[in-house]
Motif scaffolding. Structure first.
Motif, PDB file in Angstrom:
ATOM      1  N   PHE A  58      -6.050  10.071 -45.554  1.00 13.69           N
ATOM      2  CA  PHE A  58      -5.750   8.723 -45.088  1.00 13.69           C
ATOM      3  C   PHE A  58      -4.517   8.167 -45.797  1.00 13.69           C
ATOM      4  CE2 PHE A  58      -9.001   8.629 -48.380  1.00 13.69           C
ATOM      5  CZ  PHE A  58      -8.516   7.705 -49.310  1.00 13.69           C
ATOM      6  N   GLY A  59      -3.893   7.185 -45.154  1.00 12.62           N
ATOM      7  CA  GLY A  59      -2.712   6.552 -45.709  1.00 12.62           C
ATOM      8  C   GLY A  59      -3.064   5.495 -46.738  1.00 12.62           C
ATOM      9  N   ILE A  60      -2.130   5.271 -47.672  1.00  9.63           N
ATOM     10  CA  ILE A  60      -2.336   4.275 -48.723  1.00  9.63           C
ATOM     11  C   ILE A  60      -1.070   3.448 -48.901  1.00  9.63           C
ATOM     12  CG2 ILE A  60      -4.098   5.606 -49.955  1.00  9.63           C
ATOM     13  CD1 ILE A  60      -1.914   6.606 -51.857  1.00  9.63           C
TER      14      ILE A  60
ATOM     15  N   THR B  10     -19.020   5.785 -40.448  1.00  4.89           N
ATOM     16  CA  THR B  10     -18.742   7.060 -39.776  1.00  4.89           C
ATOM     17  C   THR B  10     -18.910   6.934 -38.267  1.00  4.89           C
ATOM     18  OG1 THR B  10     -21.036   7.772 -40.086  1.00  4.89           O
ATOM     19  CG2 THR B  10     -19.441   8.432 -41.765  1.00  4.89           C
ATOM     20  N   MET B  11     -18.042   7.640 -37.555  1.00  2.87           N
ATOM     21  CA  MET B  11     -18.097   7.682 -36.098  1.00  2.87           C
ATOM     22  C   MET B  11     -17.831   9.113 -35.647  1.00  2.87           C
ATOM     23  SD  MET B  11     -15.576   5.899 -33.234  1.00  2.87           S
ATOM     24  CE  MET B  11     -15.887   4.230 -33.778  1.00  2.87           C
ATOM     25  N   ARG B  12     -18.559   9.562 -34.653  1.00  3.09           N
ATOM     26  CA  ARG B  12     -18.260  10.853 -34.044  1.00  3.09           C
ATOM     27  C   ARG B  12     -17.836  10.623 -32.597  1.00  3.09           C
ATOM     28  NH1 ARG B  12     -22.320  15.732 -34.824  1.00  3.09           N
ATOM     29  NH2 ARG B  12     -23.751  14.373 -33.647  1.00  3.09           N
TER      30      ARG B  12
ATOM     31  N   ALA C  71     -11.915   1.457 -33.458  1.00  2.00           N
ATOM     32  CA  ALA C  71     -12.470   2.286 -34.528  1.00  2.00           C
ATOM     33  C   ALA C  71     -12.189   1.695 -35.908  1.00  2.00           C
ATOM     34  CB  ALA C  71     -11.897   3.698 -34.448  1.00  2.00           C
ATOM     35  N   THR C  72     -11.859   0.417 -35.944  1.00  2.01           N
ATOM     36  CA  THR C  72     -11.566  -0.238 -37.218  1.00  2.01           C
ATOM     37  C   THR C  72     -12.793  -0.179 -38.138  1.00  2.01           C
ATOM     38  OG1 THR C  72      -9.985  -1.730 -36.172  1.00  2.01           O
ATOM     39  CG2 THR C  72     -10.884  -2.404 -38.304  1.00  2.01           C
ATOM     40  N   GLY C  73     -12.549   0.260 -39.364  1.00  2.00           N
ATOM     41  CA  GLY C  73     -13.629   0.358 -40.336  1.00  2.00           C
ATOM     42  C   GLY C  73     -14.343   1.684 -40.335  1.00  2.00           C
TER      43      GLY C  73
ATOM     44  N   GLY D  50      -7.277   2.127 -34.903  1.00  2.00           N
ATOM     45  CA  GLY D  50      -7.812   1.360 -36.016  1.00  2.00           C
ATOM     46  C   GLY D  50      -8.613   2.150 -37.019  1.00  2.00           C
ATOM     47  N   ALA D  51      -8.823   3.449 -36.785  1.00  2.00           N
ATOM     48  CA  ALA D  51      -9.651   4.255 -37.690  1.00  2.00           C
ATOM     49  C   ALA D  51      -8.967   4.429 -39.039  1.00  2.00           C
ATOM     50  CB  ALA D  51      -9.940   5.616 -37.073  1.00  2.00           C
ATOM     51  N   ARG D  52      -9.773   4.610 -40.070  1.00  2.00           N
ATOM     52  CA  ARG D  52      -9.223   4.907 -41.398  1.00  2.00           C
ATOM     53  C   ARG D  52      -8.669   6.324 -41.428  1.00  2.00           C
ATOM     54  NH1 ARG D  52      -6.437   4.167 -44.804  1.00  2.00           N
ATOM     55  NH2 ARG D  52      -6.760   3.610 -46.979  1.00  2.00           N
ATOM     56  N   GLY D  53      -9.230   7.182 -40.604  1.00  3.45           N
ATOM     57  CA  GLY D  53      -8.752   8.551 -40.506  1.00  3.45           C
ATOM     58  C   GLY D  53      -9.563   9.298 -39.478  1.00  3.45           C
TER      59      GLY D  53
END
Length: 468
Positions: A142-144, A165-167, A196-198, A227-230
């Motif tokens: 993930f980006g920082i 978590t999301m699949r 997909a935020t969070g 919006g996903a973290r990764g």
């Protein structure tokens, strides 16, 4: 307790967890480029400390470098300063640097995997949002921000809240002319740019299992755009075959030990995700965007939809986006004239992307009114293109290869799309001014880009395939 792949990697790297707060997460690999690192290194100097584990940080300039005449000093003073600063910081702190014209130089998210630096089970960070690319190998990547870059340099750890978590399951089969980029753009349009935020997303299903590593990298690269973290994919034989023999990958007995561990990296059968989403691959067609965020997308043969909300603010924002692009609700974009075509970026700058582009333009000619920038993601990709003779196919069709770099993905180097010009781009973002002040961007995959470069208008690649 049954665990997801994400939980297994995250929890095994947790040094400590603050009660009700973030995790102190150990970082296996840190990638560093010229844009987000200068203040971090300055912070180390002010504190009088060095890099804690310099062997775990790898540097490469990519955003600011020109894609021509790289053997000469960079003309733009800002870009010259940023690249020179990275060179000096890498030297002063004892870090590995793949500088301009180095055989391993390229976009950081391209060179990491191709050199065997990105490995399954790793935690990976970089001061760049598209670090999610490396999740294709079964890594938590993930980006920082710049302050966090300093934190990793100083301690090899970072404080992070643990995402949910999301699949996302994509089953069925993809149709002709549909690429991994189309899959990603389809998902983003369905999920929206905040859907997909969070979450940290694991991609699964038949479509994903059948993808090559380069296709999986494209898919994971665009996770951030919803919006996903990764995003990540569980490692399998496709992953192992890609990694084996690469320079920084384990070898000998170390390979056997690593492989045994990597084969355990999968989501347990009974593990429960916080959210699960399903898509059918047969529903996906070649895609394009029409607005000013990656979620504003349609199948290439569809019309631009009406504003998806009755909210006055939402409708105004939607109208503003269409006005910027010069489009209108109900308009069909197939056949609309194109000014520029860009093949490249950390999304679509790998060998398979150039193979796809070359397969479409072979035996044809670039439209005279189109300016095309074809930019390999690394010098290694450039060499592979030439070894396979793809450069000759491209040249015969009227195209010229440029030198590696981020190029026209973003307006931080010489490759800027002029005001009001329309660019079909295989990059990842289409915000206002992303490719240059006033530039208009349509995101697409390499086949749509190639077909449009040949015809001079937005073109469904399936229609060109029918004429062969």
């Amino acid at each position: 307790m049954p665990s997801t792949l994400f939980d297994k990697i995250w929890d095994s790297h947790a040094v400590s967890v603050m009660d009700g707060g973030p995790t102190q997460l150990y970082i296996d690999r840190h990638y560093c480029h010229e844009v987000t690192s200068p203040q971090a290194f300055d912070g180390l100097r002010k504190r009088g400390i060095g890099v804690f584990r310099p062997e775990r940080t790898f540097c490469s300039p990519d955003h600011n470098i020109p894609t021509h005449d790289q053997d000469r000093p960079i003309a733009d003073p800002v870009s010259h300063h940023q690249v020179a600063t990275l060179v000096n910081n890498a030297r002063d702190f004892g870090l590995t640097l793949f500088g301009m014209c180095h055989e391993k130089n390229g976009i950081i998210h391209v060179i990491g995997p191709e050199n065997g630096l990105t490995l399954p089970g790793f935690t990976i960070v970089c001061g760049d949002s598209h670090t999610s690319t490396h999740g294709a190998f079964g890594a938590v990547a993930f980006g920082i921000g710049t302050s966090e870059v300093e934190m990793v340099l100083a301690s090899q750890c970072i404080l992070q809240p643990k995402p949910k978590t999301m699949r996302i399951n994509i089953n069925g089969r993809l149709g002709d002319g549909v690429t991994a980029k189309d899959v990603a753009l389809y998902i983003i349009a369905k999920m929206t740019t905040g859907g997909a935020t969070g979450y940290f997303v694991e991609y699964a299903g038949e479509v994903v299992r059948n993808m090559s590593m380069e296709e999986r990298m494209t898919l994971c690269n665009l996770s951030i755009e919803m919006g996903a973290r990764g995003g990540m994919v569980a490692p399998d034989q496709t992953t192992f075959d890609y990694i084996k023999g690469r320079e920084y990958a384990p070898n000998g007995e170390d390979w056997d030990k690593a492989l045994a561990y990597w084969k355990t990296l999968r989501t347990d059968d009974d593990a429960v995700f916080d959210k699960e989403v399903n898509f059918d691959g047969s529903d996906i067609q070649p895609r394009i965007t029409f607005g000013t965020n990656p979620g504003m997308g349609i199948a290439i043969n569809e019309a631009i939809p009406s504003a998806p909300t009755d909210d006055d603010t939402g409708r105004a924002s939607y109208a503003k986006s269409l006005q910027y692009m010069g489009f209108s609700e109900g308009q069909r974009l197939e056949g609309h004239p194109v000014d520029y075509v860009f093949l490249g970026s950390c999304t679509n700058g790998r060998l398979e992307d150039f193979r796809a582009f070359a397969s479409m333009v072979k035996g044809r000619k670039k439209a005279p009114g189109v300016t095309a920038w074809l930019v390999p993601g690394s010098w290694a990709v450039d060499r592979q293109i030439r070894e396979e003779g793809l450069d000759r196919i491209l040249e015969e069709a009227g195209f010229t290869l440029r030198q590696p770099g981020c190029s026209a993905c973003l307006a931080m180097n010489d490759d800027k799309v002029p005001t009001a010009k329309l660019c079909i781009s295989t990059s990842n973002r289409n915000f206002e001014g992303r490719q240059g002040p006033g530039a208009r961007t349509i995101l697409a995959g390499p086949l749509v880009a190639a077909a449009s470069a040949i015809t001079g208008v937005i073109t469904d690649p399936r229609t060109l395939n029918e004429t062969r």
